[in-house]
Design a protein around this motif. Structure first.
Motif, PDB file in Angstrom:
ATOM      1  N   ILE A 268      18.470   6.496   8.463  1.00 30.82           N
ATOM      2  CA  ILE A 268      19.006   7.799   8.871  1.00 30.82           C
ATOM      3  C   ILE A 268      18.705   7.928  10.356  1.00 30.82           C
ATOM      4  O   ILE A 268      17.547   8.023  10.762  1.00 30.82           O
ATOM      5  N   ASP A 269      19.746   7.905  11.170  1.00 31.88           N
ATOM      6  CA  ASP A 269      19.570   7.948  12.620  1.00 31.88           C
ATOM      7  C   ASP A 269      20.360   9.100  13.218  1.00 31.88           C
ATOM      8  O   ASP A 269      21.357   9.539  12.650  1.00 31.88           O
ATOM      9  N   GLY A 270      19.910   9.545  14.374  1.00 36.69           N
ATOM     10  CA  GLY A 270      20.623  10.619  15.072  1.00 36.69           C
ATOM     11  C   GLY A 270      19.681  11.700  15.554  1.00 36.69           C
ATOM     12  O   GLY A 270      18.512  11.439  15.875  1.00 36.69           O
ATOM     13  N   ASP A 271      20.192  12.914  15.591  1.00 34.10           N
ATOM     14  CA  ASP A 271      19.431  14.068  16.072  1.00 34.10           C
ATOM     15  C   ASP A 271      19.493  15.185  15.047  1.00 34.10           C
ATOM     16  O   ASP A 271      20.514  15.385  14.376  1.00 34.10           O
ATOM     17  N   CYS A 272      18.389  15.933  14.960  1.00 33.48           N
ATOM     18  CA  CYS A 272      18.335  17.071  14.044  1.00 33.48           C
ATOM     19  C   CYS A 272      17.357  18.094  14.610  1.00 33.48           C
ATOM     20  O   CYS A 272      16.153  17.822  14.709  1.00 33.48           O
ATOM     21  N   GLU A 273      17.888  19.244  14.984  1.00 30.34           N
ATOM     22  CA  GLU A 273      17.059  20.288  15.580  1.00 30.34           C
ATOM     23  C   GLU A 273      17.434  21.656  15.033  1.00 30.34           C
ATOM     24  O   GLU A 273      18.578  21.886  14.640  1.00 30.34           O
ATOM     25  N   VAL A 274      16.452  22.540  15.023  1.00 29.96           N
ATOM     26  CA  VAL A 274      16.683  23.961  14.772  1.00 29.96           C
ATOM     27  C   VAL A 274      16.304  24.698  16.046  1.00 29.96           C
ATOM     28  O   VAL A 274      15.249  24.430  16.631  1.00 29.96           O
ATOM     29  N   SER A 275      17.160  25.595  16.492  1.00 31.93           N
ATOM     30  CA  SER A 275      16.943  26.291  17.762  1.00 31.93           C
ATOM     31  C   SER A 275      17.175  27.787  17.584  1.00 31.93           C
ATOM     32  O   SER A 275      17.875  28.218  16.668  1.00 31.93           O
ATOM     33  N   GLN A 276      16.558  28.563  18.479  1.00 31.90           N
ATOM     34  CA  GLN A 276      16.786  30.006  18.465  1.00 31.90           C
ATOM     35  C   GLN A 276      16.802  30.539  19.887  1.00 31.90           C
ATOM     36  O   GLN A 276      16.122  30.038  20.770  1.00 31.90           O
TER      37      GLN A 276
END
Length: 357
Positions: free
Chosen positions: A51-59
């Motif tokens: 599982i590659d890539g980007d994963c973010e939660v932002s506010q």
């Protein structure tokens, strides 16, 4: 994570890639084409290869959003009648803005035969809808699990504007999560254990490593492509440069210095020293494993390049299942491009082992 953000006004990011990897493994492994493993045609997700890539939660200003773009490779196992098979499903993009019916899947069967080809439509009809459900539920679950970590509690927010945004975001997240697809049998809906596992991996230094999964095909028997990665003259032919053994049984001056093939334990350099590698193990005609690094990487950073050779005698091709682990995060695209442009493509062109697009 501790948040110092008065009224939740400023931009705050949280990297959730480690959590995403563990969560998706929990949800995907074990999914199958049906409950009857003794059915005439059966396939199940045996493991998650990468599982590659980007994963973010932002506010910002009280609003919470998720931004993710992942490539997922799943390994399959099963049978058609009495014939066993292994294969893979590649999902090129699982993204925050992808709708359920927009996901694309590449289904591959190793050592494919006319009989085994019959499993592909079964996988598409019975297994892929279950994968779509998991991916559709991923975004809402990601927000529900991590949105509170990047915001000051609502009781500490004095701004009516950001408080209203915070309440609206929480309501939407809760609604989407409640209506999302049911988790896979035996999986945990909100993976508290996954969070703990991801943290342990990060603290152990695993968070800065990544894994690639590649599957180049060559129109040649497995023994031929296997030997191409070991035969010194062939290696020098497709790399268009010298192969210099720096340590091991074949080093100059040793008893095996004149060996035509690389020996287990040989450390060597390619591309004028820009690539350093070492042959770790060899299973004739079936598998090879190398330690591998680019010269620019820190001296102690090595990746592991494992290649399994799957020959389809009926279709006269060999699929090389490449699992490349330990790659520094941020170097994935570079490593993938190097392998495709300086290994796969030149091998096909030099020896006529396949079509170059």
């Amino acid at each position: 994570m501790a948040v110092q953000n008065p009224n939740n006004w400023h931009w705050v990011d949280k990297n959730c890639l480690a959590w995403a990897r563990e969560y998706l493994r929990q949800q995907l492994v074990g999914l199958s084409t049906g409950e009857d493993a003794k059915a005439a045609q059966y396939a199940r997700v045996a493991s998650v290869s990468s599982i590659d890539g980007d994963c973010e939660v932002s506010q910002r200003k009280g609003k919470v959003i998720s931004l993710f773009e992942l490539q997922v490779v799943l390994l399959l196992e099963g049978h058609v009648g009495e014939e066993q098979f292994q294969g893979s499903i590649t999902v090129p993009e699982v993204a925050f803005d992808t709708e359920r019916d927009e996901y694309q899947f590449d289904v591959s069967v190793y050592k494919e035969t006319a009989t085994l080809s019959a499993i592909k439509p079964v996988v598409r009809e019975q297994l892929l809808p279950k994968l779509r459900d998991v991916f559709a539920a991923f975004g809402p679950t990601l927000l529900a699990e991590h949105s509170q970590d990047i915001q000051v509690p609502e009781a500490q927010v004095n701004s009516a504007f950001t408080k209203e945004n915070q309440q609206a975001t929480a309501g939407v997240s809760a609604t989407k999560t409640a209506t999302a697809a049911k988790p896979a049998p035996g999986a945990t809906a909100t993976p508290k254990a996954a969070t703990a596992t991801a943290t342990a991996t990060a603290s152990a230094g695993g968070a800065n490593r990544s894994t690639l999964h590649l599957e180049p095909s060559f129109i040649v028997p497995a023994a031929e492509i296997y030997n191409t990665f070991l035969d010194k003259q062939r290696v020098q032919a497709f790399t268009r440069g010298p192969l210099r053994v720096t340590a091991g049984p074949s080093k100059e001056g040793s008893a095996s210095a004149g060996a035509a093939q690389l020996q287990i334990g040989d450390a060597f350099e390619l591309f004028e020293g820009n690539v350093c590698s070492e042959l770790v193990s060899a299973d004739p005609g079936r598998a090879l494993e190398f330690r591998w690094r680019l010269r620019e990487w820190p001296a102690k950073v090595w990746s592991t390049l494992h290649m399994a050779f799957h020959e389809s005698q009926e279709f006269h091709e060999t699929k090389v299942q490449v699992t490349w682990s330990g790659i520094p995060v941020g170097e994935e695209d570079r490593v993938r491009a190097n392998f495709e442009n300086f290994y796969v493509r030149p091998i096909k062109l030099t020896f006529g082992f396949g079509v170059v697009l």
